[in-house]
Design an enzyme around this catalytic site. Structure first.
Site, PDB file in Angstrom:
ATOM      1  N   GLY A   1     -52.538  96.863  39.087  1.00  0.00           N
ATOM      2  CA  GLY A   1     -53.193  95.552  39.131  1.00  0.00           C
ATOM      3  C   GLY A   1     -54.487  95.602  39.936  1.00  0.00           C
ATOM      4  O   GLY A   1     -54.868  96.655  40.466  1.00  0.00           O
TER       5      GLY A   1
ATOM      6  N   LEU B   1     -39.782  95.695  37.914  1.00  0.00           N
ATOM      7  CA  LEU B   1     -39.371  94.698  38.910  1.00  0.00           C
ATOM      8  C   LEU B   1     -38.542  93.565  38.329  1.00  0.00           C
ATOM      9  O   LEU B   1     -38.081  92.702  39.064  1.00  0.00           O
ATOM     10  CB  LEU B   1     -40.593  94.164  39.648  1.00  0.00           C
ATOM     11  CG  LEU B   1     -41.245  95.226  40.547  1.00  0.00           C
ATOM     12  CD1 LEU B   1     -42.494  94.689  41.204  1.00  0.00           C
ATOM     13  CD2 LEU B   1     -40.282  95.745  41.606  1.00  0.00           C
TER      14      LEU B   1
ATOM     15  N   ALA C   1     -46.838  91.399  40.878  1.00  0.00           N
ATOM     16  CA  ALA C   1     -46.434  90.006  40.688  1.00  0.00           C
ATOM     17  C   ALA C   1     -46.613  89.626  39.234  1.00  0.00           C
ATOM     18  O   ALA C   1     -47.390  90.244  38.500  1.00  0.00           O
ATOM     19  CB  ALA C   1     -47.282  89.076  41.565  1.00  0.00           C
ATOM     20  N   TYR C   2     -45.876  88.609  38.854  1.00  0.00           N
ATOM     21  CA  TYR C   2     -46.117  87.929  37.589  1.00  0.00           C
ATOM     22  C   TYR C   2     -47.245  86.944  37.900  1.00  0.00           C
ATOM     23  O   TYR C   2     -47.048  85.987  38.657  1.00  0.00           O
ATOM     24  CB  TYR C   2     -44.836  87.212  37.159  1.00  0.00           C
ATOM     25  CG  TYR C   2     -44.980  86.414  35.881  1.00  0.00           C
ATOM     26  CD1 TYR C   2     -44.360  86.839  34.713  1.00  0.00           C
ATOM     27  CD2 TYR C   2     -45.720  85.238  35.845  1.00  0.00           C
ATOM     28  CE1 TYR C   2     -44.490  86.112  33.533  1.00  0.00           C
ATOM     29  CE2 TYR C   2     -45.858  84.515  34.677  1.00  0.00           C
ATOM     30  CZ  TYR C   2     -45.246  84.945  33.535  1.00  0.00           C
ATOM     31  OH  TYR C   2     -45.377  84.228  32.378  1.00  0.00           O
TER      32      TYR C   2
ATOM     33  N   ASP D   1     -52.388  81.228  47.636  1.00  0.00           N
ATOM     34  CA  ASP D   1     -52.795  79.865  47.998  1.00  0.00           C
ATOM     35  C   ASP D   1     -52.040  78.817  47.173  1.00  0.00           C
ATOM     36  O   ASP D   1     -51.949  77.668  47.576  1.00  0.00           O
ATOM     37  CB  ASP D   1     -54.307  79.708  47.796  1.00  0.00           C
ATOM     38  CG  ASP D   1     -54.771  80.118  46.404  1.00  0.00           C
ATOM     39  OD1 ASP D   1     -54.080  80.938  45.751  1.00  0.00           O
ATOM     40  OD2 ASP D   1     -55.835  79.637  45.947  1.00  0.00           O
TER      41      ASP D   1
ATOM     42  N   TYR E   1     -45.548  79.119  38.888  1.00  0.00           N
ATOM     43  CA  TYR E   1     -45.998  80.358  39.549  1.00  0.00           C
ATOM     44  C   TYR E   1     -45.911  80.196  41.072  1.00  0.00           C
ATOM     45  O   TYR E   1     -45.348  81.045  41.771  1.00  0.00           O
ATOM     46  CB  TYR E   1     -47.428  80.657  39.109  1.00  0.00           C
ATOM     47  CG  TYR E   1     -48.156  81.685  39.949  1.00  0.00           C
ATOM     48  CD1 TYR E   1     -47.877  83.043  39.839  1.00  0.00           C
ATOM     49  CD2 TYR E   1     -49.151  81.292  40.865  1.00  0.00           C
ATOM     50  CE1 TYR E   1     -48.561  83.982  40.619  1.00  0.00           C
ATOM     51  CE2 TYR E   1     -49.836  82.214  41.626  1.00  0.00           C
ATOM     52  CZ  TYR E   1     -49.536  83.560  41.506  1.00  0.00           C
ATOM     53  OH  TYR E   1     -50.209  84.482  42.274  1.00  0.00           O
TER      54      TYR E   1
ATOM     55  N   LYS F   1     -43.643  82.238  43.784  1.00  0.00           N
ATOM     56  CA  LYS F   1     -44.236  83.000  44.887  1.00  0.00           C
ATOM     57  C   LYS F   1     -43.689  82.498  46.231  1.00  0.00           C
ATOM     58  O   LYS F   1     -43.438  83.288  47.143  1.00  0.00           O
ATOM     59  CB  LYS F   1     -45.763  82.899  44.859  1.00  0.00           C
ATOM     60  CG  LYS F   1     -46.429  83.599  43.682  1.00  0.00           C
ATOM     61  CD  LYS F   1     -46.296  85.114  43.717  1.00  0.00           C
ATOM     62  CE  LYS F   1     -47.054  85.746  44.866  1.00  0.00           C
ATOM     63  NZ  LYS F   1     -46.946  87.247  44.812  1.00  0.00           N
TER      64      LYS F   1
HETATM   65  N1  LIG Z   1     -55.146  87.183  40.921  1.00  0.00           N
HETATM   66  C1  LIG Z   1     -55.318  86.165  41.763  1.00  0.00           C
HETATM   67  O1  LIG Z   1     -56.244  85.356  41.624  1.00  0.00           O
HETATM   68  C2  LIG Z   1     -54.385  85.990  42.927  1.00  0.00           C
HETATM   69  C3  LIG Z   1     -54.559  84.869  43.777  1.00  0.00           C
HETATM   70  C4  LIG Z   1     -53.696  84.715  44.867  1.00  0.00           C
HETATM   71  C5  LIG Z   1     -52.699  85.640  45.106  1.00  0.00           C
HETATM   72  N2  LIG Z   1     -52.556  86.698  44.258  1.00  0.00           N
HETATM   73  C6  LIG Z   1     -51.472  87.648  44.531  1.00  0.00           C
HETATM   74  O2  LIG Z   1     -52.066  88.913  44.784  1.00  0.00           O
HETATM   75  C7  LIG Z   1     -51.164  89.948  44.363  1.00  0.00           C
HETATM   76  C8  LIG Z   1     -51.895  90.932  43.480  1.00  0.00           C
HETATM   77  O3  LIG Z   1     -52.427  90.217  42.371  1.00  0.00           O
HETATM   78  P1  LIG Z   1     -53.380  90.930  41.291  1.00  0.00           P
HETATM   79  O4  LIG Z   1     -54.500  89.982  41.008  1.00  0.00           O
HETATM   80  O5  LIG Z   1     -53.666  92.330  41.719  1.00  0.00           O
HETATM   81  O6  LIG Z   1     -52.404  90.928  40.038  1.00  0.00           O
HETATM   82  P2  LIG Z   1     -52.537  91.676  38.642  1.00  0.00           P
HETATM   83  O7  LIG Z   1     -53.894  92.297  38.499  1.00  0.00           O
HETATM   84  O8  LIG Z   1     -52.054  90.708  37.607  1.00  0.00           O
HETATM   85  O9  LIG Z   1     -51.481  92.863  38.779  1.00  0.00           O
HETATM   86  C9  LIG Z   1     -50.102  92.602  38.794  1.00  0.00           C
HETATM   87  C10 LIG Z   1     -49.381  93.908  38.995  1.00  0.00           C
HETATM   88  O10 LIG Z   1     -47.972  93.636  38.980  1.00  0.00           O
HETATM   89  C11 LIG Z   1     -47.358  94.514  38.057  1.00  0.00           C
HETATM   90  N3  LIG Z   1     -46.168  93.930  37.471  1.00  0.00           N
HETATM   91  C12 LIG Z   1     -46.025  92.739  36.867  1.00  0.00           C
HETATM   92  N4  LIG Z   1     -44.759  92.595  36.398  1.00  0.00           N
HETATM   93  C13 LIG Z   1     -44.114  93.740  36.722  1.00  0.00           C
HETATM   94  C14 LIG Z   1     -42.785  94.212  36.511  1.00  0.00           C
HETATM   95  N5  LIG Z   1     -41.870  93.495  35.841  1.00  0.00           N
HETATM   96  N6  LIG Z   1     -42.448  95.436  36.984  1.00  0.00           N
HETATM   97  C15 LIG Z   1     -43.359  96.197  37.643  1.00  0.00           C
HETATM   98  N7  LIG Z   1     -44.628  95.815  37.868  1.00  0.00           N
HETATM   99  C16 LIG Z   1     -44.993  94.597  37.407  1.00  0.00           C
HETATM  100  C17 LIG Z   1     -48.418  94.745  36.990  1.00  0.00           C
HETATM  101  O11 LIG Z   1     -48.097  95.868  36.206  1.00  0.00           O
HETATM  102  P3  LIG Z   1     -48.708  96.051  34.705  1.00  0.00           P
HETATM  103  O12 LIG Z   1     -50.094  96.608  34.896  1.00  0.00           O
HETATM  104  O13 LIG Z   1     -47.758  96.998  34.067  1.00  0.00           O
HETATM  105  O14 LIG Z   1     -48.704  94.686  34.071  1.00  0.00           O
HETATM  106  C18 LIG Z   1     -49.657  94.931  37.874  1.00  0.00           C
HETATM  107  O15 LIG Z   1     -49.667  96.230  38.420  1.00  0.00           O
HETATM  108  C19 LIG Z   1     -49.976  89.231  43.717  1.00  0.00           C
HETATM  109  O16 LIG Z   1     -48.961  89.065  44.673  1.00  0.00           O
HETATM  110  C20 LIG Z   1     -50.533  87.863  43.365  1.00  0.00           C
HETATM  111  O17 LIG Z   1     -49.513  86.877  43.308  1.00  0.00           O
HETATM  112  C21 LIG Z   1     -53.370  86.909  43.194  1.00  0.00           C
END
Ligand SMILES: NC(=O)c1ccc[n+]([C@@H]2O[C@H](COP(=O)([O-])OP(=O)(O)OC[C@H]3O[C@@H](n4cnc5c(N)ncnc54)[C@H](OP(=O)(O)O)[C@@H]3O)[C@@H](O)[C@H]2O)c1
Length: 296
Positions: A12, A38, A59-60, A101, A124, A128
């Site tokens: 991710g 996961l 995360a999802y 957030d 979501y 979380k």
């Molecule tokens: N993106 C945002 O704007 C945002 C804002 C606030 C907080 N966050 C938090 O920041 C963290 C990182 O977010 P990100 O933006 O890096 O997310 P992302 O780019 O969507 O990446 C999600 C990661 O989780 C993996 N994943 C999802 N379902 C899975 C499963 N069943 N088993 C194993 N791996 C799984 C994905 O694997 P695949 O590549 O195989 O799908 C990917 O590696 C998360 O906790 C998210 O809630 C994100």
């Protein structure tokens, strides 16, 4: 012998950045979902042999889709962190867990502090927040790091979507009444490394929750305006008009907070972490995408 950290979500945005930020003397083990799914992480304990910290960036994250499949969001965002955290507790190692957030209410006013009452306004956010609670009650030494509006040159995110749409259209309409702070995945990853090192280096480091975003604030419209200003400087095609609209004119399945700004003073006090202004971080991402020819 290098120290080893287990990283989930290594494909991710934040996970990829963290793999690039591995400090000297640390080997990052990053099983992908085919190796550690996961939705059913029962064998996670076998990944913890010889590991000194766990960083959970998985995360999802499909915020609107989570309204249609809340059980799946709960499995990945709440049940799995609980299992991971209990395994970390048994192994006696700390867990750094990333949260959001979107645990804060749709209609409240930020900047939110860590102890402000969470009241998620969408599925979501609910999942979380349940994940945070599972980590807090697991018995593991933990850092819960809430961030917001994550952007990078990887994956799918607002910067890349804007550049793609901006190259195709003359007029873009962007929501101007949701406030928050963009966060560069690389800046966040560096902060997660600092925190993990503190926990591995100091067994007395207390567990807790910390907020971490880039500095400053904006709206989605403000962010889009900044993206296109930098894109234009770099000679990329940009839209003629970026029209500010209200959330009511851009309905989405999931309700989003009107104000999700996070107060990041605690992480500055406890870890000396103060991320740079979001404008600089976003300019860097646009520059990176332009130089890779990926922006259009
Ligand atoms: N993106 C945002 O704007 C945002 C804002 C606030 C907080 N966050 C938090 O920041 C963290 C990182 O977010 P990100 O933006 O890096 O997310 P992302 O780019 O969507 O990446 C999600 C990661 O989780 C993996 N994943 C999802 N379902 C899975 C499963 N069943 N088993 C194993 N791996 C799984 C994905 O694997 P695949 O590549 O195989 O799908 C990917 O590696 C998360 O906790 C998210 O809630 C994100």
């Amino acid at each position: 012998m290098p120290e080893r950290w287990l990283l989930t979500g290594g494909t991710g945005q934040v996970g990829l950045a963290l793999r690039r930020s591995a400090p000297a003397g640390v080997e990052i083990i990053a099983p992908d979902r085919t190796q550690l799914d996961l939705t059913d992480p029962q064998d996670v304990g076998s990944w913890l042999h010889g590991v000194s910290a766990v960083v959970n960036c998985a995360a999802y994250t499909a915020v609107d889709q989570a309204e249609c499949e809340p059980e799946l969001a709960m499995l990945v965002n709440a049940k799995a962190p609980g299992i991971l955290a209990r395994a970390a507790a048994e192994a006696g190692i700390p867990l750094v867990h990333v949260s959001t957030d979107y645990v804060f209410p749709a209609d409240g006013t930020g900047p939110w502090r860590e102890h402000d009452r969470a009241k998620p306004g969408n599925a979501y956010g609910e999942s979380k927040f349940a994940g945070e609670q599972a980590v807090r009650t697991s018995g593991a030494r933990h850092a819960i790091v809430r961030t917001a509006w994550v952007v990078s040159a990887d994956g799918t995110n607002f910067v890349k979507t804007m550049l793609r749409l901006g190259a195709e259209r003359e007029v873009l309409r962007v929501v101007a009444d949701q406030r928050g702070t963009p966060t560069h995945a690389g800046d966040l990853a560096a902060a997660l490394v600092t925190i993990a090192q503190r926990f591995t280096g100091n067994p007395d480091q207390p567990s807790g929750t910390w907020h971490c975003t880039n500095a400053g604030e904006t709206t989605w419209h403000g962010l889009a305006t900044r993206i296109f200003a930098r894109a234009e400087e770099l000679g990329l095609k940009v839209p003629e008009v970026v029209e500010p609209i209200r959330t009511a004119h851009y309905p989405t399945r999931a309700i989003r907070p009107q104000d999700s700004r996070l107060d990041c003073s605690l992480i500055a006090r406890d870890f000396g972490i103060a991320l740079r202004p979001w404008e600089e971080a976003v300019s860097d991402i646009v520059g990176e995408l332009a130089s890779e020819g990926l922006a259009a």
